[in-house]
Structure formats: structure tokens, C-alpha cells
Design an enzyme around this catalytic site. Structure first.
Site, short mmCIF file in Angstrom:
data_model
loop_
_atom_site.label_atom_id
_atom_site.label_comp_id
_atom_site.label_asym_id
_atom_site.label_seq_id
_atom_site.Cartn_x
_atom_site.Cartn_y
_atom_site.Cartn_z
N GLU A 48 -4.78 -7.24 -11.66
CA GLU A 48 -5.53 -6.46 -10.67
C GLU A 48 -6.42 -5.42 -11.34
OE1 GLU A 48 -1.72 -5.46 -8.67
OE2 GLU A 48 -2.93 -5.75 -6.87
N LYS B 80 -4.52 -4.73 1.19
CA LYS B 80 -5.07 -5.72 0.26
C LYS B 80 -4.96 -7.07 0.95
CE LYS B 80 -3.26 -3.59 -3.99
NZ LYS B 80 -2.31 -3.81 -5.12
N1 LIG Z 1 4.70 -0.52 -1.68
C1 LIG Z 1 3.93 -1.12 -2.59
N2 LIG Z 1 4.32 -2.29 -3.12
C2 LIG Z 1 3.55 -2.89 -4.05
C3 LIG Z 1 2.33 -2.34 -4.46
C4 LIG Z 1 1.91 -1.10 -3.86
O1 LIG Z 1 0.84 -0.56 -4.17
N3 LIG Z 1 2.74 -0.53 -2.95
N4 LIG Z 1 1.55 -2.98 -5.38
C5 LIG Z 1 1.95 -4.14 -5.90
C6 LIG Z 1 1.08 -4.92 -6.77
O2 LIG Z 1 -0.04 -4.18 -7.21
C7 LIG Z 1 0.64 -6.11 -5.95
O3 LIG Z 1 -0.30 -5.75 -4.98
C8 LIG Z 1 0.01 -7.12 -6.83
O4 LIG Z 1 0.55 -8.30 -6.60
C9 LIG Z 1 3.26 -4.78 -5.58
N5 LIG Z 1 3.98 -4.06 -4.57
#
Ligand SMILES: Nc1nc2c(c(=O)[nH]1)N=C([C@H](O)[C@@H](O)CO)CN2
Length: 119
Positions: free
Chosen positions: A21, A99
Site C-alpha cells: 500500500e 478503502k
Molecule cells: N482497523 C484497521 N484495520 C486494518 C487497517 C487499518 O487501517 N485499520 N489497515 C490494514 C491494512 O493497511 C490493510 O488495509 C491492507 O490490506 C489492515 N487492517
């Protein structure tokens, strides 16, 4: 309580907990609600008596297109703090960040978080 709503803002950013990412980037969707009294602006028709949502858009853009961070929670917290710091009229804010295509295998509309912060 009255609200100013910025809905469906999209930005290309490099935030994420996965290296891919940070390297490739992706689109982030942001919805923002500012809770404040809009009656004076409504009565006076004076932009100075409310919050200029175009300025707020630029504030969000600067964060979303800025220095990459790991968590979207961190982005949302930063947005809420900046809104309160710039606009004393705002009593509460709701920030939702999504996302739609993270590198997580599976079929879903999107993943994201929503926070609500009071001044
Ligand atoms: N609560 C969250 N969980 C996850 C995040 C986040 O920003 N907040 N980010 C990720 C990874 O960046 C994911 O988006 C990539 O696969 C995983 N879980």
C-alpha cells in the site's frame, strides 16, 4: 444539531499497514460531518457566520494526500483534531474513511472506520 456535510471525497494516498500500500497507493474515500449551529449563517446570509466547506475540503486533502501513516484511524483522528483547531464553531465531528480495494483477498464493497469526536 445542524450539520455541514462533505460526502464522497476521494483522494489517492499511500497509507496502510502493508508495504504494497505504501508503494502502490490506493484511493481513500472520506465522509465528514461537522456539527455546529447554522442558524446565524441562515439568518444573516454571511459566510463568516459558518464554516467554509471548501476550506475544509482542502484541510482533508492535505492530510489524505500527505505523509503516509499505517492506520486509517490515525488519519481520521488527525482530521478531527485539525477541524477543531481551525473552526471554533464546530462542536462535534464525524469522520468516516473507507478503502474500496485494499490488498485483502475477498469480495466486499469496502473496509473502513468511522469516529465521532466532541470538542
Ligand atoms: N482497523 C484497521 N484495520 C486494518 C487497517 C487499518 O487501517 N485499520 N489497515 C490494514 C491494512 O493497511 C490493510 O488495509 C491492507 O490490506 C489492515 N487492517
Amino acid at each position: 444539531m445542524d450539520r455541514i456535510i462533505l460526502k464522497g471525497m476521494s483522494f489517492y494516498g499511500y497509507h496502510g499497514a502493508f508495504e504494497a500500500e505504501n508503494e502502490l497507493g490506493q484511493i481513500f474515500l472520506v465522509d465528514l460531518e461537522l456539527f455546529l449551529d447554522l442558524s446565524e449563517a441562515g439568518e444573516t446570509d454571511d459566510l463568516e457566520k459558518t464554516v467554509h466547506y471548501g476550506e475544509v475540503f482542502e484541510l482533508v486533502k492535505e492530510i489524505m494526500e500527505g505523509k503516509p501513516v499505517q492506520l486509517i484511524e490515525h488519519l481520521a483522528e488527525h482530521i478531527a483534531k485539525q477541524v477543531f483547531s481551525h473552526y471554533n464553531r464546530v462542536l462535534e465531528t464525524k469522520v468516516k474513511i473507507t478503502k474500496n480495494n485494499p490488498p485483502i483477498p475477498g469480495h466486499y464493497e469496502g473496509v473502513g472506520i468511522e469516529i465521532v469526536r466532541k470538542r
